[in-house]
Design a protein around this motif. Structure first.
Motif, PDB file in Angstrom:
ATOM      1  N   HIS A 180      -3.277  -4.693  -2.682  1.00  0.00           N
ATOM      2  CA  HIS A 180      -2.099  -4.624  -1.821  1.00  0.00           C
ATOM      3  C   HIS A 180      -1.530  -6.009  -1.520  1.00  0.00           C
ATOM      4  O   HIS A 180      -0.306  -6.205  -1.531  1.00  0.00           O
ATOM      5  CB  HIS A 180      -2.454  -3.916  -0.513  1.00  0.00           C
ATOM      6  CG  HIS A 180      -1.316  -3.833   0.456  1.00  0.00           C
ATOM      7  ND1 HIS A 180      -0.247  -2.984   0.273  1.00  0.00           N
ATOM      8  CD2 HIS A 180      -1.063  -4.515   1.610  1.00  0.00           C
ATOM      9  CE1 HIS A 180       0.606  -3.121   1.273  1.00  0.00           C
ATOM     10  NE2 HIS A 180       0.136  -4.049   2.090  1.00  0.00           N
ATOM     11  N   ASN A 181      -2.389  -6.978  -1.256  1.00  0.00           N
ATOM     12  CA  ASN A 181      -1.928  -8.293  -0.822  1.00  0.00           C
ATOM     13  C   ASN A 181      -1.686  -9.277  -1.957  1.00  0.00           C
ATOM     14  O   ASN A 181      -1.018 -10.298  -1.748  1.00  0.00           O
ATOM     15  CB  ASN A 181      -2.937  -8.901   0.156  1.00  0.00           C
ATOM     16  CG  ASN A 181      -2.887  -8.245   1.517  1.00  0.00           C
ATOM     17  OD1 ASN A 181      -2.027  -8.549   2.328  1.00  0.00           O
ATOM     18  ND2 ASN A 181      -3.804  -7.319   1.765  1.00  0.00           N
ATOM     19  N   GLN A 238       0.267  -6.352  -5.952  1.00  0.00           N
ATOM     20  CA  GLN A 238       1.567  -5.729  -5.740  1.00  0.00           C
ATOM     21  C   GLN A 238       2.643  -6.747  -5.352  1.00  0.00           C
ATOM     22  O   GLN A 238       3.821  -6.507  -5.568  1.00  0.00           O
ATOM     23  CB  GLN A 238       1.457  -4.653  -4.657  1.00  0.00           C
ATOM     24  CG  GLN A 238       0.689  -3.419  -5.118  1.00  0.00           C
ATOM     25  CD  GLN A 238       0.556  -2.376  -4.023  1.00  0.00           C
ATOM     26  OE1 GLN A 238      -0.540  -2.119  -3.532  1.00  0.00           O
ATOM     27  NE2 GLN A 238       1.650  -1.787  -3.629  1.00  0.00           N
ATOM     28  N   ARG A 239       2.257  -7.885  -4.818  1.00  0.00           N
ATOM     29  CA  ARG A 239       3.229  -8.895  -4.393  1.00  0.00           C
ATOM     30  C   ARG A 239       3.571  -9.880  -5.506  1.00  0.00           C
ATOM     31  O   ARG A 239       4.671 -10.419  -5.540  1.00  0.00           O
ATOM     32  CB  ARG A 239       2.698  -9.668  -3.186  1.00  0.00           C
ATOM     33  CG  ARG A 239       2.495  -8.826  -1.951  1.00  0.00           C
ATOM     34  CD  ARG A 239       1.929  -9.653  -0.824  1.00  0.00           C
ATOM     35  NE  ARG A 239       2.893 -10.631  -0.333  1.00  0.00           N
ATOM     36  CZ  ARG A 239       2.572 -11.699   0.388  1.00  0.00           C
ATOM     37  NH1 ARG A 239       1.298 -11.940   0.664  1.00  0.00           N
ATOM     38  NH2 ARG A 239       3.502 -12.524   0.811  1.00  0.00           N
ATOM     39  N   THR A 240       2.638 -10.116  -6.400  1.00  0.00           N
ATOM     40  CA  THR A 240       2.826 -11.169  -7.395  1.00  0.00           C
ATOM     41  C   THR A 240       3.242 -10.643  -8.766  1.00  0.00           C
ATOM     42  O   THR A 240       3.640 -11.422  -9.617  1.00  0.00           O
ATOM     43  CB  THR A 240       1.536 -11.987  -7.562  1.00  0.00           C
ATOM     44  OG1 THR A 240       0.487 -11.123  -8.017  1.00  0.00           O
ATOM     45  CG2 THR A 240       1.120 -12.614  -6.238  1.00  0.00           C
ATOM     46  N   TRP A 254      -3.418  -0.194   4.605  1.00  0.00           N
ATOM     47  CA  TRP A 254      -2.868  -1.535   4.423  1.00  0.00           C
ATOM     48  C   TRP A 254      -1.351  -1.538   4.465  1.00  0.00           C
ATOM     49  O   TRP A 254      -0.739  -2.565   4.811  1.00  0.00           O
ATOM     50  CB  TRP A 254      -3.355  -2.145   3.097  1.00  0.00           C
ATOM     51  CG  TRP A 254      -4.836  -2.343   2.983  1.00  0.00           C
ATOM     52  CD1 TRP A 254      -5.639  -1.935   1.953  1.00  0.00           C
ATOM     53  CD2 TRP A 254      -5.712  -2.995   3.914  1.00  0.00           C
ATOM     54  NE1 TRP A 254      -6.947  -2.270   2.184  1.00  0.00           N
ATOM     55  CE2 TRP A 254      -7.022  -2.924   3.383  1.00  0.00           C
ATOM     56  CE3 TRP A 254      -5.528  -3.619   5.147  1.00  0.00           C
ATOM     57  CZ2 TRP A 254      -8.119  -3.466   4.032  1.00  0.00           C
ATOM     58  CZ3 TRP A 254      -6.626  -4.150   5.807  1.00  0.00           C
ATOM     59  CH2 TRP A 254      -7.890  -4.074   5.253  1.00  0.00           C
ATOM     60  N   GLU A 255      -0.704  -0.402   4.122  1.00  0.00           N
ATOM     61  CA  GLU A 255       0.752  -0.329   4.133  1.00  0.00           C
ATOM     62  C   GLU A 255       1.326  -0.423   5.540  1.00  0.00           C
ATOM     63  O   GLU A 255       2.518  -0.713   5.709  1.00  0.00           O
ATOM     64  CB  GLU A 255       1.228   0.971   3.464  1.00  0.00           C
ATOM     65  CG  GLU A 255       1.036   0.968   1.951  1.00  0.00           C
ATOM     66  CD  GLU A 255       1.394   2.310   1.312  1.00  0.00           C
ATOM     67  OE1 GLU A 255       1.715   3.260   2.070  1.00  0.00           O
ATOM     68  OE2 GLU A 255       1.361   2.404   0.077  1.00  0.00           O
ATOM     69  N   PRO A 302       1.925  -8.423   4.958  1.00  0.00           N
ATOM     70  CA  PRO A 302       0.981  -9.142   4.090  1.00  0.00           C
ATOM     71  C   PRO A 302       0.049 -10.049   4.897  1.00  0.00           C
ATOM     72  O   PRO A 302       0.480 -10.747   5.817  1.00  0.00           O
ATOM     73  CB  PRO A 302       1.899  -9.960   3.181  1.00  0.00           C
ATOM     74  CG  PRO A 302       3.164  -9.178   3.142  1.00  0.00           C
ATOM     75  CD  PRO A 302       3.317  -8.573   4.511  1.00  0.00           C
ATOM     76  N   ASP A 336       1.702 -15.696   0.023  1.00  0.00           N
ATOM     77  CA  ASP A 336       2.336 -15.211  -1.195  1.00  0.00           C
ATOM     78  C   ASP A 336       1.989 -16.159  -2.347  1.00  0.00           C
ATOM     79  O   ASP A 336       2.370 -17.334  -2.336  1.00  0.00           O
ATOM     80  CB  ASP A 336       3.850 -15.146  -0.995  1.00  0.00           C
ATOM     81  CG  ASP A 336       4.546 -14.463  -2.169  1.00  0.00           C
ATOM     82  OD1 ASP A 336       3.865 -14.157  -3.177  1.00  0.00           O
ATOM     83  OD2 ASP A 336       5.760 -14.234  -2.073  1.00  0.00           O
TER      84      ASP A 336
END
Length: 223
Positions: free
Chosen positions: A37-38, A41-43, A106-107, A111, A115
């Motif tokens: 999740h952290n 999905q962000r990168t 986590w949603e 974050p 990042d």
């Protein structure tokens, strides 16, 4: 008579399960999903297997991971049941539910890690560590974090490959499909993360087992 039947059913359902095993499964699910999740999905650095397929479906269809995970998992578990048995499926029901609930959990939060989109190598290494350790803990308990574990374990059982090799096989197939939305350079970093996670899953699952096996063999020879 009815009480005896209920007791028999209860014993069958709880056979092979302990509170320690359940808590370790929950811990592994929390670690794994936190990293996905952290970081993933962000990168845009994806995992392979069902995790990567989940991210692929989320990207193209906009379906939340908490919704699609169960569908993909059930498909792989149906295949795994024949080769891994009911005990594996029973334990995996707990781990799969834990993973799905943690995704949803986590949603609810922003974050929690910096990042790392501008630092793909760091993201690949960190993501691989979270997934490898988290999934490794779950697999060590005899379950799976999702259908990708069930699929990899089935392939390992049928082909007699090491578990790390089975994971890499499924990962590479999904990473090939992920080229439809992830640049080639990002896929290269994804190869790093799946290599790390595959190695760690195998390492955590077998940690200490070789030493126990060697000790047992020495004791048997002594007898």
């Amino acid at each position: 008579m009815k009480t005896n039947r209920l007791l028999t059913i209860k014993n069958k359902l709880t056979e092979g399960l302990t509170w320690k095993k359940i808590l370790l499964i929950i811990l592994g699910a929390g670690i794994c999903t936190f990293g996905i999740h952290n970081i993933h999905q962000r990168t845009g650095i994806t995992e392979g297997g069902v995790i990567g397929m989940m991210l692929l479906v989320e990207r193209w269809l906009g379906i939340s991971p908490s919704a699609i995970t169960s569908v993909l998992d059930i498909s792989c578990y149906l295949l795994a049941f024949k080769y891994l048995g009911g005990q594996f499926i029973k334990i995996s029901m707990i781990s799969t539910l834990s993973v799905s609930l943690f995704y949803k959990f986590w949603e609810f939060f922003p974050p929690m890690l910096p990042d790392l989109s501008e630092y793909p190598l760091a993201a690949a290494v960190a993501g691989g560590l979270f997934v490898g350790i988290g999934v490794g803990i779950i697999v060590r308990q005899g379950g799976s974090s999702g259908g990708d574990d069930a699929l990899a374990l089935t392939i390992s059982r049928v082909t007699h490959w090491r578990l790390s090799r089975s994971y890499l096989f499924t990962d590479l197939v999904v990473l090939g499909l992920s080229l439809t939305y992830i640049p080639v350079l990002r896929i290269a970093f994804s190869l790093i993360t799946v290599t790390i996670s595959s190695f760690l899953i195998d390492l955590v699952q077998n940690f200490g087992k070789d030493k126990i096996s060697e000790t047992s063999n020495v004791q048997a020879q002594g007898e």
